[in-house]
Scaffold this active site. Sequence first.
Site, PDB file in Angstrom:
ATOM      1  N   GLY A 170    -108.433  -3.574  25.170  1.00  0.00           N
ATOM      2  CA  GLY A 170    -108.090  -2.358  25.910  1.00  0.00           C
ATOM      3  C   GLY A 170    -106.650  -1.936  25.664  1.00  0.00           C
ATOM      4  CB  ILE A 171    -103.398  -3.631  26.201  1.00  0.00           C
ATOM      5  CG1 ILE A 171    -103.655  -3.801  27.700  1.00  0.00           C
ATOM      6  CG2 ILE A 171    -101.925  -3.323  25.936  1.00  0.00           C
ATOM      7  CD1 ILE A 171    -103.071  -5.068  28.303  1.00  0.00           C
ATOM      8  CB  THR A 248     -97.065  -6.635  26.459  1.00  0.00           C
ATOM      9  OG1 THR A 248     -98.188  -6.319  25.630  1.00  0.00           O
ATOM     10  CG2 THR A 248     -95.879  -5.766  26.100  1.00  0.00           C
ATOM     11  CB  ALA A 249    -100.368 -11.147  25.161  1.00  0.00           C
ATOM     12  NE  ARG A 250    -100.776 -14.044  31.570  1.00  0.00           N
ATOM     13  CZ  ARG A 250    -100.889 -12.763  31.945  1.00  0.00           C
ATOM     14  NH1 ARG A 250    -100.202 -11.821  31.325  1.00  0.00           N
ATOM     15  NH2 ARG A 250    -101.682 -12.431  32.952  1.00  0.00           N
ATOM     16  CG  ASP A 274     -93.531  -7.360  30.292  1.00  0.00           C
ATOM     17  OD1 ASP A 274     -92.509  -7.181  30.992  1.00  0.00           O
ATOM     18  OD2 ASP A 274     -94.689  -7.235  30.736  1.00  0.00           O
ATOM     19  CD  GLU A 279     -93.902 -14.596  32.648  1.00  0.00           C
ATOM     20  OE1 GLU A 279     -94.345 -14.260  33.755  1.00  0.00           O
ATOM     21  OE2 GLU A 279     -94.262 -14.071  31.593  1.00  0.00           O
ATOM     22  CG  HIS A 297     -95.092 -10.613  33.567  1.00  0.00           C
ATOM     23  ND1 HIS A 297     -95.742 -11.818  33.400  1.00  0.00           N
ATOM     24  CD2 HIS A 297     -96.061  -9.668  33.481  1.00  0.00           C
ATOM     25  CE1 HIS A 297     -97.037 -11.601  33.226  1.00  0.00           C
ATOM     26  NE2 HIS A 297     -97.256 -10.301  33.277  1.00  0.00           N
TER      27      HIS A 297
HETATM   28  N1  LIG Z   1     -97.435  -7.860  30.446  1.00  0.00           N
HETATM   29  C1  LIG Z   1     -98.299  -7.523  31.388  1.00  0.00           C
HETATM   30  O1  LIG Z   1     -97.928  -7.153  32.497  1.00  0.00           O
HETATM   31  C2  LIG Z   1     -99.754  -7.584  31.086  1.00  0.00           C
HETATM   32  C3  LIG Z   1    -100.251  -8.530  30.242  1.00  0.00           C
HETATM   33  N2  LIG Z   1    -101.595  -8.557  29.944  1.00  0.00           N
HETATM   34  C4  LIG Z   1    -102.048  -9.554  28.978  1.00  0.00           C
HETATM   35  O2  LIG Z   1    -102.614  -8.848  27.871  1.00  0.00           O
HETATM   36  C5  LIG Z   1    -103.803  -9.520  27.463  1.00  0.00           C
HETATM   37  C6  LIG Z   1    -104.717  -8.526  26.800  1.00  0.00           C
HETATM   38  O3  LIG Z   1    -105.188  -7.622  27.770  1.00  0.00           O
HETATM   39  P1  LIG Z   1    -106.405  -6.616  27.461  1.00  0.00           P
HETATM   40  O4  LIG Z   1    -106.110  -5.786  26.282  1.00  0.00           O
HETATM   41  O5  LIG Z   1    -106.731  -5.948  28.744  1.00  0.00           O
HETATM   42  O6  LIG Z   1    -107.556  -7.664  27.106  1.00  0.00           O
HETATM   43  P2  LIG Z   1    -108.895  -7.393  26.299  1.00  0.00           P
HETATM   44  O7  LIG Z   1    -109.818  -8.496  26.678  1.00  0.00           O
HETATM   45  O8  LIG Z   1    -109.335  -5.983  26.485  1.00  0.00           O
HETATM   46  O9  LIG Z   1    -108.432  -7.561  24.784  1.00  0.00           O
HETATM   47  C7  LIG Z   1    -108.096  -8.776  24.216  1.00  0.00           C
HETATM   48  C8  LIG Z   1    -108.543  -8.758  22.771  1.00  0.00           C
HETATM   49  O10 LIG Z   1    -108.129  -9.958  22.137  1.00  0.00           O
HETATM   50  C9  LIG Z   1    -109.187 -10.388  21.304  1.00  0.00           C
HETATM   51  N3  LIG Z   1    -109.051 -11.824  21.045  1.00  0.00           N
HETATM   52  C10 LIG Z   1    -109.354 -12.854  21.861  1.00  0.00           C
HETATM   53  N4  LIG Z   1    -109.097 -14.024  21.255  1.00  0.00           N
HETATM   54  C11 LIG Z   1    -108.634 -13.726  20.023  1.00  0.00           C
HETATM   55  C12 LIG Z   1    -108.210 -14.493  18.921  1.00  0.00           C
HETATM   56  N5  LIG Z   1    -108.235 -15.833  18.956  1.00  0.00           N
HETATM   57  N6  LIG Z   1    -107.789 -13.857  17.808  1.00  0.00           N
HETATM   58  C13 LIG Z   1    -107.787 -12.498  17.749  1.00  0.00           C
HETATM   59  N7  LIG Z   1    -108.183 -11.707  18.762  1.00  0.00           N
HETATM   60  C14 LIG Z   1    -108.596 -12.312  19.891  1.00  0.00           C
HETATM   61  C15 LIG Z   1    -110.441 -10.016  22.070  1.00  0.00           C
HETATM   62  O11 LIG Z   1    -111.568  -9.967  21.248  1.00  0.00           O
HETATM   63  C16 LIG Z   1    -110.057  -8.653  22.613  1.00  0.00           C
HETATM   64  O12 LIG Z   1    -110.373  -7.647  21.693  1.00  0.00           O
HETATM   65  C17 LIG Z   1    -104.354 -10.116  28.765  1.00  0.00           C
HETATM   66  O13 LIG Z   1    -105.156 -11.252  28.499  1.00  0.00           O
HETATM   67  C18 LIG Z   1    -103.109 -10.472  29.539  1.00  0.00           C
HETATM   68  O14 LIG Z   1    -102.754 -11.812  29.299  1.00  0.00           O
HETATM   69  C19 LIG Z   1    -102.464  -7.668  30.489  1.00  0.00           C
HETATM   70  C20 LIG Z   1    -102.018  -6.719  31.375  1.00  0.00           C
HETATM   71  C21 LIG Z   1    -100.628  -6.597  31.753  1.00  0.00           C
HETATM   72  O1  LIG Z   2     -99.884  -9.721  33.463  1.00  0.00           O
HETATM   73  C1  LIG Z   2    -100.602  -8.939  34.007  1.00  0.00           C
HETATM   74  C2  LIG Z   2    -102.015  -8.891  33.842  1.00  0.00           C
HETATM   75  O2  LIG Z   2    -102.642  -7.938  34.332  1.00  0.00           O
HETATM   76  O3  LIG Z   2    -102.565  -9.806  33.198  1.00  0.00           O
END
Ligand SMILES: NC(=O)C1=CN([C@@H]2O[C@H](COP(=O)(O)OP(=O)(O)OC[C@H]3O[C@@H](n4cnc5c(N)ncnc54)[C@H](O)[C@@H]3O)[C@@H](O)[C@H]2O)C=CC1
Ligand SMILES: O=CC(=O)O
Length: 336
Positions: A170-171, A248-250, A274, A279, A297
């Site tokens: 999504g992101i 911005t992931a983890r 981020d 943390e 974050h």
């Molecule tokens: N900095 C912040 O405040 C935020 C951080 N996040 C982090 O961002 C991450 C991603 O969020 P979304 O895009 O919503 O998740 P999502 O589930 O929509 O997308 C994650 C993508 O990564 C892919 N993926 C999974 N394992 C993989 C691998 N080993 N190699 C390659 N691709 C792989 C998945 O197939 C998927 O397409 C979250 O898991 C979260 O940890 C999310 C929201 C806010």
């Molecule tokens: O880090 C924030 C999240 O939605 O995951």
Amino acid sequence: MSRPKAMLLGRIEHAMRTWEGLSDIAELVEPQSNNRDDFIQECKSNRLNGVVAVYRTAASVSVTGLWDEELVNALPKSLKFCSSVGAGYDQIDVHACSARDPPIKVSNTPTAVDDATADTAMFLILGALRGFSYGISALRKGQWRGPDGEVAPLGHDPEGKTIGVLGMGGIGRNMKKKCDAFGMKTIYHNRNPLSDELAGGAKYVSFDELLAQSDVLSLNLPLNKNTRHIISTAEFSNMKTGVVIINTARGAVMDGDALVKALESGKVWSCGLDVYEDEPQIHPELVKNPHVMLLPHMGTYTIETMTAMEEWCISNVRSALETGKLRSPVPEHVDL
Ligand SMILES: NC(=O)C1=CN([C@@H]2O[C@H](COP(=O)(O)OP(=O)(O)OC[C@H]3O[C@@H](n4cnc5c(N)ncnc54)[C@H](O)[C@@H]3O)[C@@H](O)[C@H]2O)C=CC1
Ligand SMILES: O=CC(=O)O
């Protein structure tokens, strides 16, 4: 017949009225404990018996600790659903949840986070490419663009650069649209290629090609045992010299020590972060480095997005109580 209970773990800041509205179908409860040992004792004391669904925030980890095997097995036997706020659910051992008898099905709040987190990534991309952090910190010290006549180094334009997205969910897909507006070309790597419609013109490449071809590499994949330190020394050595890294992931999807060494050697020109491995601790060499863009974050830190995430999380609780199904189960629990 007694009503099911729904438990709040953490605080709801913007959607409290919606949570209270659940009282039409459930008794709303909160734990009395404020640390993990007490919480586990409280679970064992039967006070929380009858809790069928939990709404939890990431910050509630300060009370319960991680949802590891020990905690999952201590939770009330009546518990069937865990609705977690946020897209990331790495604080929860989803395999321990599905292995429990009865299983606990887990949901997150995807999609609601996409715009705000992608906006944060764009801020970090521009800031890291242009070296804005240097100027911002010098100005605040009364030194204009740098101390003692030094000036911030010239930056780079996003136009024409290749951005590599690792984890095109999504992101990542939201970012791709925003990067288009800056004249960047997007390539991506996922475990499987997306449909043409979802990819929206981004080119699928192998993991190694992604490392080798990206001018800017953005980490957008979830943290789990397969992705911990997916970017470390060997991966940096396969990247272009002068690459910019955005996370911005983890924090723990990248090896922080390896990043610091790659910045020192010049392999990595700059980074925009981020998230961090431990943390709120941040590697001291990153804090000392005036060139890197660092945020505490704040990816989803807006009133609109936090409200949408809370509403989404409550809708998972309502759906679980009314239909026995979560609205947005995490990928590992879709078929549970
Ligand atoms: N900095 C912040 O405040 C935020 C951080 N996040 C982090 O961002 C991450 C991603 O969020 P979304 O895009 O919503 O998740 P999502 O589930 O929509 O997308 C994650 C993508 O990564 C892919 N993926 C999974 N394992 C993989 C691998 N080993 N190699 C390659 N691709 C792989 C998945 O197939 C998927 O397409 C979250 O898991 C979260 O940890 C999310 C929201 C806010
Ligand atoms: O880090 C924030 C999240 O939605 O995951």
